[in-house]
Design a protein around this motif. Structure first.
Motif, short mmCIF file in Angstrom:
data_model
loop_
_atom_site.label_atom_id
_atom_site.label_comp_id
_atom_site.label_asym_id
_atom_site.label_seq_id
_atom_site.Cartn_x
_atom_site.Cartn_y
_atom_site.Cartn_z
N LEU A 1 -21.42 -4.45 54.43
CA LEU A 1 -21.54 -5.76 53.80
C LEU A 1 -20.25 -6.58 53.95
N LEU A 2 -19.12 -5.93 53.84
CA LEU A 2 -17.85 -6.65 54.05
C LEU A 2 -17.75 -7.18 55.48
N SER A 3 -18.23 -6.39 56.43
CA SER A 3 -18.24 -6.87 57.83
C SER A 3 -19.19 -8.05 57.99
N ALA A 4 -20.35 -8.00 57.32
CA ALA A 4 -21.29 -9.12 57.39
C ALA A 4 -20.70 -10.38 56.78
N ILE A 5 -19.97 -10.24 55.68
CA ILE A 5 -19.32 -11.40 55.06
C ILE A 5 -18.28 -11.99 56.01
N SER A 6 -17.48 -11.14 56.62
CA SER A 6 -16.47 -11.63 57.56
C SER A 6 -17.10 -12.34 58.75
N TYR A 7 -18.22 -11.81 59.24
CA TYR A 7 -18.90 -12.45 60.36
C TYR A 7 -19.42 -13.83 59.96
N MET A 8 -20.00 -13.95 58.77
CA MET A 8 -20.51 -15.24 58.33
C MET A 8 -19.38 -16.25 58.14
N LEU A 9 -18.24 -15.80 57.69
CA LEU A 9 -17.11 -16.72 57.52
C LEU A 9 -16.59 -17.20 58.87
N THR A 10 -16.61 -16.34 59.87
CA THR A 10 -16.14 -16.77 61.20
C THR A 10 -17.11 -17.76 61.84
N ARG A 11 -18.38 -17.72 61.48
CA ARG A 11 -19.37 -18.63 62.05
C ARG A 11 -19.46 -19.95 61.30
N ALA A 12 -18.84 -20.03 60.13
CA ALA A 12 -18.92 -21.25 59.33
C ALA A 12 -17.81 -22.21 59.74
N ASP A 13 -18.01 -23.50 59.39
CA ASP A 13 -16.94 -24.46 59.66
C ASP A 13 -15.86 -24.30 58.59
N LEU A 14 -14.78 -25.08 58.74
CA LEU A 14 -13.61 -24.88 57.91
C LEU A 14 -13.90 -25.14 56.43
N GLU A 15 -14.63 -26.21 56.13
CA GLU A 15 -14.91 -26.54 54.74
C GLU A 15 -15.78 -25.48 54.07
N GLU A 16 -16.82 -25.02 54.77
CA GLU A 16 -17.69 -24.00 54.21
C GLU A 16 -16.94 -22.69 54.01
N ALA A 17 -16.13 -22.31 55.01
CA ALA A 17 -15.37 -21.06 54.90
C ALA A 17 -14.37 -21.11 53.75
N THR A 18 -13.78 -22.29 53.53
CA THR A 18 -12.82 -22.43 52.43
C THR A 18 -13.52 -22.29 51.09
N ARG A 19 -14.67 -22.92 50.92
CA ARG A 19 -15.41 -22.81 49.67
C ARG A 19 -15.86 -21.37 49.43
N ALA A 20 -16.34 -20.70 50.48
CA ALA A 20 -16.80 -19.33 50.33
C ALA A 20 -15.64 -18.38 50.01
N GLN A 21 -14.51 -18.58 50.70
CA GLN A 21 -13.37 -17.71 50.46
C GLN A 21 -12.80 -17.90 49.06
#
Length: 372
Positions: free
Chosen positions: A198-218
């Motif tokens: 699951l941690l790997s899946a979360i990291s993969y989704m963050l790498t596929r997201a744009d900067l604003e989405e990745a910032t909100r998720a992180q």
């Protein structure tokens, strides 16, 4: 021929009464333990003091007497805004989330007979995190209305519950003695593997997201109690209170489940049914806490072990673990806002404190295994 005096049973009864004082109201029986009660009251007092301190400190520090005055209905308009509108929801969130995590950790560690069996190690919080990240990244922040308000918490709750079901089904099998079920060791091992996936899946989704989405998720993944309003907190607090009552009423069942399987069945306990019920209670508590504040690590791991050592009980005490979980989160929130120059999310502080505790726990377990 000497005649021995008859045995007097009074000393034995007095010694037994000195150790445990039974309370037997109608249709109910329990044992009165003054030391445990006094310790629980002391923990409650510490929590109340830290709760008031958490409200008092900040950019504008208020005296504790003024905080109590505002909470009782007094104070000026600006003081009521600072206490009631700005800081009280954050402090209440810390208490509820910490209590839920402490409860979840005590149940999982008691049932699985493993001090490392906490929801964040088993992957429950990672499943909740994956559900929340999927909503944040998938919608891109474009949702409005009810979905914008409840979308992330509901997705986190659903992710945690589905992860728990998957782990339980994967762990189901036949033990060495020929019994079918989900054993503690198998649950822990499969949970660790699922957590890594699951941690790997979360990291993969963050790498596929744009900067604003990745910032909100992180930001959500760091774990914070600062962005929760009272409307979201009330149902979580009610559910946590109900789960705590259920767990407290199941204290005897937990004590029996700590024994071997043959003894447990001999005492009339249905092992798999009770395990499923109590694990479901723990999962729901952990998922609710994660849905509100994000994954706050190591609280569910440390609180039950600290409570067990503080009260010197054979197992993880449920109520004391919930109190210590709330104390840890509230105390970490105070540290994050006062002792550090930057206002950090509480999850970073708990991770910094929980990492050394995990290493210490592993060292102690290794020494016990070496001695045995």
């Amino acid at each position: 021929m000497s005649i021995s005096a008859p045995h007097d049973p009074k000393p034995a009864k007095e010694n037994l009464r000195a150790v445990r004082r039974p309370l037997r109201p109608p249709r109910f029986s329990t044992v009165f333990r003054p030391a445990l009660l006094l310790t629980a009251l002391a923990l409650t007092l510490v929590l109340v003091v830290l709760f008031c301190v958490d409200i008092a400190v900040g950019e504008t520090t208020l005296p504790l007497g003024r905080v109590l005055d505002v909470l009782s209905g007094g104070g000026t308009r600006s003081q009521r805004f600072i206490v009631l509108d700005s800081r009280l929801p954050r402090a209440l969130t810390a208490v509820v989330v910490g209590a839920a995590l402490g409860l979840a950790g005590a149940l999982t560690q008691s049932i699985l007979h493993n001090p490392l069996a906490s929801p964040d190690i088993l992957g429950i919080t990672s499943g909740a995190g994956l559900g929340a990240v999927a909503v944040v990244v998938g919608t891109g922040g474009a949702t409005t209305g009810l979905l914008s308000t409840l979308g992330t918490p509901l997705a986190a709750l659903a992710g945690g519950l589905l992860t728990a079901v998957a782990i339980y089904l994967l762990a189901w099998g036949r033990s060495a003695s020929g019994e079918r079920g989900a054993t503690g060791l198998r649950l822990v091992l499969i949970g660790i593997g699922v957590n890594a996936f699951l941690l790997s899946a979360i990291s993969y989704m963050l790498t596929r997201a744009d900067l604003e989405e990745a910032t909100r998720a992180q930001l959500w993944l760091t774990g914070s109690v600062s962005n929760t309003d009272t409307g979201k907190l009330v149902p979580v607090a009610v559910v946590t209170a109900v789960l705590l009552v259920i767990a407290a009423c199941s204290a005897r069942t937990l004590a029996v489940l700590r024994m071997d399987a043959e003894t447990t069945r001999g005492l009339g306990v249905r092992i798999q049914a009770q395990q499923a019920l109590l694990i479901g209670t723990a999962v729901l508590a952990a998922a609710m806490a994660t849905a509100v504040a994000g994954p706050i690590g190591f609280v569910a791991l440390a609180a039950p072990q600290l409570a067990r050592r503080l009260l010197r009980t054979p197992g993880e005490p449920v109520v004391a673990s919930a109190l210590l979980g709330a104390i840890l989160v509230v105390g970490s929130d105070i540290v994050a806002r006062t002792l550090i120059p930057v206002d950090l999310p509480v999850g970073i502080v708990t991770a910094a404190l929980g990492g050394p505790f995990l290493l210490l726990l592993l060292v102690r377990m290794n020494r016990k295994a070496t001695v045995s």
